[in-house]
Write a protein that holds these residues in place. Structure first.
Motif, PDB file in Angstrom:
ATOM      1  N   GLU A  90      55.374  12.747  66.462  1.00 53.57           N
ATOM      2  CA  GLU A  90      55.891  13.737  67.401  1.00 53.57           C
ATOM      3  C   GLU A  90      55.227  13.488  68.744  1.00 53.57           C
ATOM      4  OE1 GLU A  90      58.215  15.801  66.894  1.00 53.57           O
ATOM      5  OE2 GLU A  90      58.458  15.510  64.748  1.00 53.57           O
ATOM      6  N   ILE A  91      56.015  13.201  69.752  1.00 52.73           N
ATOM      7  CA  ILE A  91      55.437  12.812  71.033  1.00 52.73           C
ATOM      8  C   ILE A  91      55.073  14.009  71.894  1.00 52.73           C
ATOM      9  CG2 ILE A  91      55.845  11.479  73.138  1.00 52.73           C
ATOM     10  CD1 ILE A  91      55.475   9.915  70.500  1.00 52.73           C
ATOM     11  N   ASP A  92      56.028  14.930  72.115  1.00 49.39           N
ATOM     12  CA  ASP A  92      55.740  15.994  73.076  1.00 49.39           C
ATOM     13  C   ASP A  92      55.425  17.326  72.408  1.00 49.39           C
ATOM     14  OD1 ASP A  92      58.210  16.671  72.158  1.00 49.39           O
ATOM     15  OD2 ASP A  92      59.272  16.108  73.987  1.00 49.39           O
ATOM     16  N   GLY A 166      67.363   0.023  65.658  1.00 52.42           N
ATOM     17  CA  GLY A 166      66.487   0.236  66.802  1.00 52.42           C
ATOM     18  C   GLY A 166      65.489   1.334  66.474  1.00 52.42           C
ATOM     19  N   LEU A 167      64.202   1.051  66.684  1.00 49.07           N
ATOM     20  CA  LEU A 167      63.141   1.997  66.327  1.00 49.07           C
ATOM     21  C   LEU A 167      62.301   2.300  67.562  1.00 49.07           C
ATOM     22  CD1 LEU A 167      60.844   1.872  63.229  1.00 49.07           C
ATOM     23  CD2 LEU A 167      59.802   1.872  65.497  1.00 49.07           C
ATOM     24  N   ASP A 168      62.002   3.576  67.776  1.00 50.21           N
ATOM     25  CA  ASP A 168      61.131   3.942  68.902  1.00 50.21           C
ATOM     26  C   ASP A 168      60.301   5.163  68.539  1.00 50.21           C
ATOM     27  OD1 ASP A 168      61.095   2.972  72.009  1.00 50.21           O
ATOM     28  OD2 ASP A 168      60.406   5.040  71.800  1.00 50.21           O
ATOM     29  N   ILE A 169      59.130   5.256  69.147  1.00 49.19           N
ATOM     30  CA  ILE A 169      58.188   6.336  68.881  1.00 49.19           C
ATOM     31  C   ILE A 169      58.574   7.627  69.603  1.00 49.19           C
ATOM     32  CG2 ILE A 169      56.600   5.881  70.817  1.00 49.19           C
ATOM     33  CD1 ILE A 169      54.289   6.253  68.820  1.00 49.19           C
ATOM     34  N   ASP A 170      59.495   7.531  70.569  1.00 49.44           N
ATOM     35  CA  ASP A 170      59.893   8.676  71.383  1.00 49.44           C
ATOM     36  C   ASP A 170      61.209   9.259  70.868  1.00 49.44           C
ATOM     37  OD1 ASP A 170      60.931  10.369  73.437  1.00 49.44           O
ATOM     38  OD2 ASP A 170      59.631   9.394  74.881  1.00 49.44           O
ATOM     39  N   HIS A 208      63.775   7.222  64.661  1.00 51.59           N
ATOM     40  CA  HIS A 208      62.593   7.729  65.375  1.00 51.59           C
ATOM     41  C   HIS A 208      61.383   7.598  64.460  1.00 51.59           C
ATOM     42  CE1 HIS A 208      59.989  11.449  66.156  1.00 51.59           C
ATOM     43  NE2 HIS A 208      59.642  10.539  67.042  1.00 51.59           N
ATOM     44  N   ALA A 209      60.441   6.726  64.821  1.00 52.01           N
ATOM     45  CA  ALA A 209      59.262   6.525  63.988  1.00 52.01           C
ATOM     46  C   ALA A 209      58.173   5.798  64.756  1.00 52.01           C
ATOM     47  CB  ALA A 209      59.623   5.726  62.734  1.00 52.01           C
TER      48      ALA A 209
END
Length: 335
Positions: A90-92, A166-170, A208-209
């Protein structure tokens, strides 16, 4: 009989009724009222030493090698998407953060516009990929740090991949990528050849990961599931946020997830690019100060026995872009 005497008798009768009710209640609940029950203490079952349960394995520190029990091995049979989401970040958290630390993972929300000034939505790296079309054709691909998904979708569209994740942390960037993907799907007829043959945009998926696992022990359950892994301008951010250990683990995980004959397409940032971001957070500052595993060591490490890639070739260095983005793109081959 005077009024005062009558009132006195009524009050006496009421008192007797209340007393009778209390007796009935006490007899009905015999063994409950007035008796203290002993407190029941739940017995916590402690797993044997070196055993990891499916519920706790992501939060416990272990030694260099730990045996994985059958309960945890079940995770290995999950779909590739679920395995990738083992450690979602969880970024924000719904909270506003200062601009200074907003993009601590390199998760710029206008990254491609910034990188590709004068080229609109065209990314110069795609020109290099056109000289290696067979690298992607009919392959299952993972794009780590995909941002808003521009490269991911263009690779899927141009090079006829079997599938690409496609994978992103955000989470916000993945949401943005999924919206763009949905627009592509809505533009297609309800019944169409692309859907039937699983071609673009139906061969694209976004996740998302956080690709960096909480513990190296999780590498024990990795399975080969991709033919190609893209890691484009991501190593600096993994390195700064998770240190030498986090980046080394990432390289080992990439190798383990590639099938035999698989390829890692790596575009690593130079060490000079780290300096501007070294004070973004206390964690980043600490990792930067302790850093000993530098970009100049990456190739040797990837080819070492600790990882296992057989050889490497230079795809090329993108031209006609800002000086800071002229980074070598390498292809590492797995036997």
């Amino acid at each position: 009989m005077d009024l005062n005497h009558e009132i006195s008798q009524i009050e006496h009768l009421d008192t007797l009724k209340v007393a009778d009710k209390r007796k009935i209640t006490n007899s009905t609940n015999e063994g409950i009222i007035g008796i203290k029950k002993p407190k029941m203490h739940a017995v916590q079952e402690i797993p044997p030493q070196n055993m990891v349960t499916a519920e706790t394995f992501v939060n416990v520190q272990y030694g260099a090698r730990t045996e994985i029990p059958s309960a945890t091995r079940q995770i290995a049979h999950k779909s590739p998407k679920k395995r990738l989401q083992l450690d979602v970040a969880e970024i924000d958290g719904g909270q506003q953060k200062p601009d200074k630390v907003k993009f601590i993972y390199g998760n710029y929300n206008q990254y491609y516009g910034y990188r590709n000034k004068g080229h609109e939505c065209e990314d110069i790296r795609l020109e290099m990929f056109t000289t290696h079309t067979k690298l992607f054709q009919d392959k299952e691909v993972l794009d780590i740090g995909c941002n808003s998904g521009l490269i991911t979708m263009e690779v899927a569209k141009r090079f006829e991949v079997k599938s690409i994740t496609g994978l992103d942390i955000d989470r916000a960037l993945i949401k943005q990528a999924n919206k763009a993907l949905l627009r592509q799907k809505k533009a297609q007829p309800l019944e169409n050849e692309a859907r039937r043959l699983h071609k673009f945009p139906y061969n694209v998926n976004f996740v998302h990961a956080n690709y960096v696992l909480r513990d190296d022990v999780l590498l024990e359950i990795e399975q080969e599931q991709f033919d190609v892994i893209l890691c484009l301008s991501v190593t600096k951010w993994i390195h700064l946020n998770f240190g030498d250990a986090g980046l080394k683990q990432t390289f080992r995980r990439m190798y383990l997830q590639l099938r035999s004959g698989g390829k890692l397409v790596l575009e690593a940032q130079l060490y000079d690019n780290y300096k501007r971001r070294k004070k973004m957070t206390e964690t980043i500052a600490a990792h930067y100060k302790a850093m000993q595993f530098l970009p100049k060591h990456f190739t040797d490490y990837l080819l070492s026995k600790e990882v296992g890639f057989a050889n490497v070739e230079l795809m090329g260095v993108p031209k006609h872009c800002a000086e800071g983005f002229k980074r070598a793109i390498q292809i590492f081959h797995k036997r």
